[in-house]
Enzyme design. Sequence first.
Site, PDB file in Angstrom:
ATOM      1  N   HIS A  41      18.800  52.940  65.171  1.00  0.00           N
ATOM      2  CA  HIS A  41      17.842  52.387  66.136  1.00  0.00           C
ATOM      3  C   HIS A  41      16.600  53.263  66.245  1.00  0.00           C
ATOM      4  O   HIS A  41      15.472  52.749  66.344  1.00  0.00           O
ATOM      5  CB  HIS A  41      18.502  52.241  67.501  1.00  0.00           C
ATOM      6  CG  HIS A  41      17.528  51.927  68.598  1.00  0.00           C
ATOM      7  ND1 HIS A  41      17.019  52.903  69.432  1.00  0.00           N
ATOM      8  CD2 HIS A  41      16.947  50.765  68.977  1.00  0.00           C
ATOM      9  CE1 HIS A  41      16.170  52.342  70.286  1.00  0.00           C
ATOM     10  NE2 HIS A  41      16.118  51.058  70.035  1.00  0.00           N
ATOM     11  N   HIS A  56      21.647  44.650  56.408  1.00  0.00           N
ATOM     12  CA  HIS A  56      23.091  44.475  56.618  1.00  0.00           C
ATOM     13  C   HIS A  56      23.675  43.467  55.626  1.00  0.00           C
ATOM     14  O   HIS A  56      24.770  43.688  55.078  1.00  0.00           O
ATOM     15  CB  HIS A  56      23.369  44.024  58.046  1.00  0.00           C
ATOM     16  CG  HIS A  56      23.410  45.135  59.044  1.00  0.00           C
ATOM     17  ND1 HIS A  56      22.283  45.715  59.566  1.00  0.00           N
ATOM     18  CD2 HIS A  56      24.455  45.793  59.619  1.00  0.00           C
ATOM     19  CE1 HIS A  56      22.613  46.669  60.411  1.00  0.00           C
ATOM     20  NE2 HIS A  56      23.933  46.737  60.473  1.00  0.00           N
ATOM     21  N   HIS A  70      42.056  59.685  82.051  1.00  0.00           N
ATOM     22  CA  HIS A  70      42.202  58.234  81.941  1.00  0.00           C
ATOM     23  C   HIS A  70      41.682  57.730  80.589  1.00  0.00           C
ATOM     24  O   HIS A  70      42.258  56.820  79.985  1.00  0.00           O
ATOM     25  CB  HIS A  70      41.441  57.547  83.082  1.00  0.00           C
ATOM     26  CG  HIS A  70      41.860  58.003  84.437  1.00  0.00           C
ATOM     27  ND1 HIS A  70      43.083  57.693  84.995  1.00  0.00           N
ATOM     28  CD2 HIS A  70      41.228  58.767  85.369  1.00  0.00           C
ATOM     29  CE1 HIS A  70      43.184  58.233  86.193  1.00  0.00           C
ATOM     30  NE2 HIS A  70      42.064  58.888  86.448  1.00  0.00           N
TER      31      HIS A  70
END
Length: 481
Positions: A359, A394, A75
């Site tokens: 992280h 960022h 799937h």
Amino acid sequence: MEAVKAELLEQAHQQLTELFDRAMWETVQSYSPQGWGLASASQESPKRAREPNLKSQKVFIHRKSLLDELMEVQHFRTIYHMFIAGLCIFIISTLAIDFIDEGRLMPEFDLLIFSFGQLPLALVTWLLMFLCTLLAPYQALRLLARPRNQGTWYAGVGLGAGLLVIQGMVLGVLPVHVALEYQLSPASRCVLVFEQVRFLMKSYSLLREVTPGILYAKGGERVEAPSFSSYLYFLFCPTLIYRESYPRTAHIRWNYVAKNFAQALGCLFYACFILGRLCVPVFNNMSREPFSIRALVLSILHATLPGIFMLLLIFFAFLHCWLNAFAEMLRFADRMFYRDWWNSTSFSNYYRTWNVVVHDWLYSYVYQDGLRILGIGARGPAMLSVFIVSAVVHEYIFSFVLGFFYPVMLILFLFGALMNFMMHDKHTGPVWNVLLWTMLFLGQGIMVSLYCQEWYARKQCPLSQMTFWGLITPRSWSCYI
């Protein structure tokens, strides 16, 4: 037919149950302090269980990436095939439009060629940055690890500190100077800024993990500096946490490496088709019209689809394909570069699971060290410092790549930090997951729309005189032809 269907559903249920059990066990083990057992942890009070343990460390174990496990289910492979079909549609659309408008069947890759302009110069600059990172921290630790009874120990420490200062200056100044002096293209700037940040984070991890053991060694105990081979391996392996050794796989699957590099290259072409067909024609003409709220809202809504596509492509190309390819070549066994961020119901969980590699570094060296400095009760300031560091880095990356300062990413990051108070981990229902995805769609639309408008505004309305306010003031607010 019903028996076959029931059997397939039972197999899928068993596989998903195994994946869930393994993910739960790995999550508990990843940050388990040494010497703890699950039984002793379960006996603690709920209040103490919520308290961060400053002795916990990242534990590397042998595990596959989540998407590799999910791809074993038919799937999920079908969803992957749908994205490939989307790429085929973009290619067919490009060929059809080029043939109808210009009478040619060969697509042009002007956007791709422009993006990677002056790539050899960027690679030469990277080599200088790499050599500096390879030599300076390692030599500084070797000088620090020498016996302290020698009279030249303090001179060696001063020399090591000087090497680290030189490395910081090279990594901080050289890529910026090359990008501005030679007007590098966005993709070439990406190479420099990502490697700049990666080298700084890896150097800090090496120094942070090794230096305390050397400084606090008992009198007369000789402490060896890290081996050169382990440090060289660390510079290339897909983690930002230094260890003397990591779990390794038995052999290299070169077909797996080739497959992941091919998929990353396919994602690059996919992104070019999306930008070329859904973004460039729209935003290239927006500066011809006066700025209005209506045009801004419509452009943001138009950019949500290409924006979310770009988010998924960046995730799959870098966090899955690129990191897994290098992990396979280096036989690096711990492949948990991300978790199931798509199931998140809060921004805090999304930030924790989207990029596990970064992280881990932020948790170990910003959050935990912040608690060591401020005290175990200062969880709020420590968490806020993580958000601020991540947001500033960022925004710096976006400013470096695009060549202008426009703090859209910074504002969205801070907005996500504020939303974390409303969408916290206690909310686990599907409504919160839908809300999170809605916010991601809108956030990506805002980023793509505003950054594209500013890019073309600065190209079509250059400054007649270079001033500080002219450099930081958005040009898209006043530029129209």
